[in-house]
Enzyme design. Structure first.
Site: not given
Length: 488
Positions: A259-261
């Protein structure tokens, strides 16, 4: 796995939603479908699933097409080139879904639901409080035809939901997972047609796959639990269902979902940093094949030759950035001639007008050409190497700088169209919401984005770098400042 078909032969598709930056997971699924079609002499189709009207934008659709083209994938039919089963954009197909919805209502396989969002949320909260998985409780299932007609005549908002069997299970064979059994009582009465008349993903997905004669549906394993809804719709319509294949999700090294997090996930990020598409496709393709050590460097054609859909792993595909770096370096050194390398460098530097826009902004800010690398070099760097000391000269205390960075990061994600004007407007709005002067907010952003307090104009720089690169730089800046806060 059954490789069957229709008179049209093997037909597979990739159906991304244009609701954000194109994800490497999209390239991963697209590559599998592309290789599958290539292996079986079939056709690979691109369809845009933009049923989420609030989040889908033409800009993101263009980014999806550009990203997949950059990856080197070619489709036989799609929104940009047409084909015999178009349109290939779901919003353009909206009138096609209504007759099918009416057919389900007429056959008693679907029903109209008048429950308000507030009532549904209360229902879900009560279910969660009781330790039950939230799903529709069937309140509108027993409405008579007269009640439905009366409530619609009164102007009540309505959606169409599908009926689910009360007993038994949905049993099917998946091309990766084998035999699967999912109890019907765990399946929700899915909304098929939303209040605005647009179909949900589930309704449009099944109808489009049928009308486009898709023979094999290969997608991420997160959709495995939705298969019963889709199989039920195929049965309700009396259609043959495709072969389903659910691929393991790409994961971080710690096995968490990519995920981009946590890590950069946008195709545009890897393109901007100077990864070459052949290396990225090579890296992703290794998840689908069995090779001996020393055989890692493969073109798409070579991946296709070794591709074996009968021997896929259910283990998570680990997105190992070090392995990608290693492969990318080998491609640059071993696969590109001197002329090709020079051409690639120039193409990369000119991507999204990065070099041209940077030079335009630099012209009025230098007295010697030799000053360019220090002033504008950050536009071409893959890593600024930010250290806590880089933020020590900012007048605001580290705690305030960290608050600014942690506020700006998620707020910038709300921007639909990424350009100088929207970036400036959002940063001014953030300043107002935080009760701070604009210069206080942008001061740490200069360092985060360029690595220096003296740089090109911030809003322009952010627009040139692109959303995915700015997102990652702000994240790394926040980590550096957090270290500064922790050392106090």
């Amino acid at each position: 796995m059954t490789v069957s078909g229709t008179a049209t032969g093997v037909r597979v598709r990739i159906a991304p939603s244009p609701t954000g930056e194109p994800h490497v997971g999209t390239a991963y699924i697209a590559l599998f479908n592309y290789l599958f079609a290539k292996k079986h002499g079939g056709e690979f189709i691109l369809r845009i699933e933009d049923t989420d009207a609030a989040r889908s934008t033409p800009e993101f659709e263009t980014k999806v097409l550009d990203a997949l083209k950059w990856c080197g994938l070619e489709w036989k039919e799609g929104p940009d080139i047409g084909g015999p089963y178009g349109p290939y954009r779901q919003s353009d197909r909206k009138p096609m879904y209504q007759p099918y919805a009416q057919e389900l209502l007429d056959k008693g396989h679907a029903f109209r639901c008048f429950c308000t969002p507030e009532r549904l949320e209360q229902m879900r909260e009560a279910q969660r409080a009781a330790g039950k998985p939230p799903k529709y409780d069937g309140r509108c299932l027993g409405l008579t035809a007269e009640e439905v007609t009366s409530r619609m005549a009164a102007g009540e908002t309505t959606v169409i939901r599908m009926k689910i069997p009360a007993e038994g299970s949905c049993d099917f064979t998946d091309g990766v997972y084998g035999d699967v059994s999912i109890p019907w009582d765990s399946v929700d009465m899915q909304v098929l047609i939303k209040a605005d008349g647009m179909p949900t993903y589930h309704m449009a997905n099944v109808i489009d796959d049928h009308l486009m004669k898709i023979t094999h549906v290969a997608r991420g394993e997160e959709w495995l639990a939705s298969v019963p809804k889709h199989i039920l719709l195929y049965r309700y319509f009396g259609w043959d269902q495709p072969v389903f294949m659910h691929l393991s999700l790409m994961r971080n090294a710690d096995k968490s979902k990519l995920s981009k997090r946590k890590n950069p996930t946008s195709i545009s990020y890897y393109s901007a940093l100077g990864y070459i598409p052949e290396a990225l496709m090579n890296f992703l393709g290794l998840f689908f094949i069995q090779i001996a050590e020393g055989e890692e460097l493969l073109t798409i054609d070579e991946l296709s030759e070794k591709f074996d859909p009968e021997n896929l792993s259910k283990a998570g595909a680990i997105f190992d950035i070090q392995k990608l770096d290693w492969l990318n370096g080998r491609w640059i050194r071993e696969k590109l001639s001197e002329e090709e390398f020079q051409a690639r460098v120039l193409t990369w530097a000119m991507e999204n007008d990065r070099l041209k826009a940077g030079l335009r902004l630099s012209q009025t800010r230098i007295s010697k050409l030799g000053e360019l690398p220090d002033l504008a070099g950050f536009l071409l760097k893959s890593d600024l190497g930010l250290q806590p000391s880089d933020f020590a000269k900012i007048k605001s205390p580290p705690e305030e700088v960290l608050e600014i960075l942690n506020t700006v990061q998620p707020d910038l994600e709300k921007i639909l169209e990424w350009n100088v004007e929207t970036i400036e407007a959002e940063l001014r709005a953030i300043s107002d919401r935080m009760g701070k002067k604009l210069k206080v907010v942008v001061s740490p952003l200069f360092v985060a984005v360029s690595g220096s307090s003296r740089s090109l104009p911030l809003f322009d720089s952010m627009a040139i770098l692109g959303r995915s690169v700015v997102r990652q730089r702000l994240k790394l800046a926040a980590q550096a400042v957090a270290a500064l806060v922790g050392s106090k």
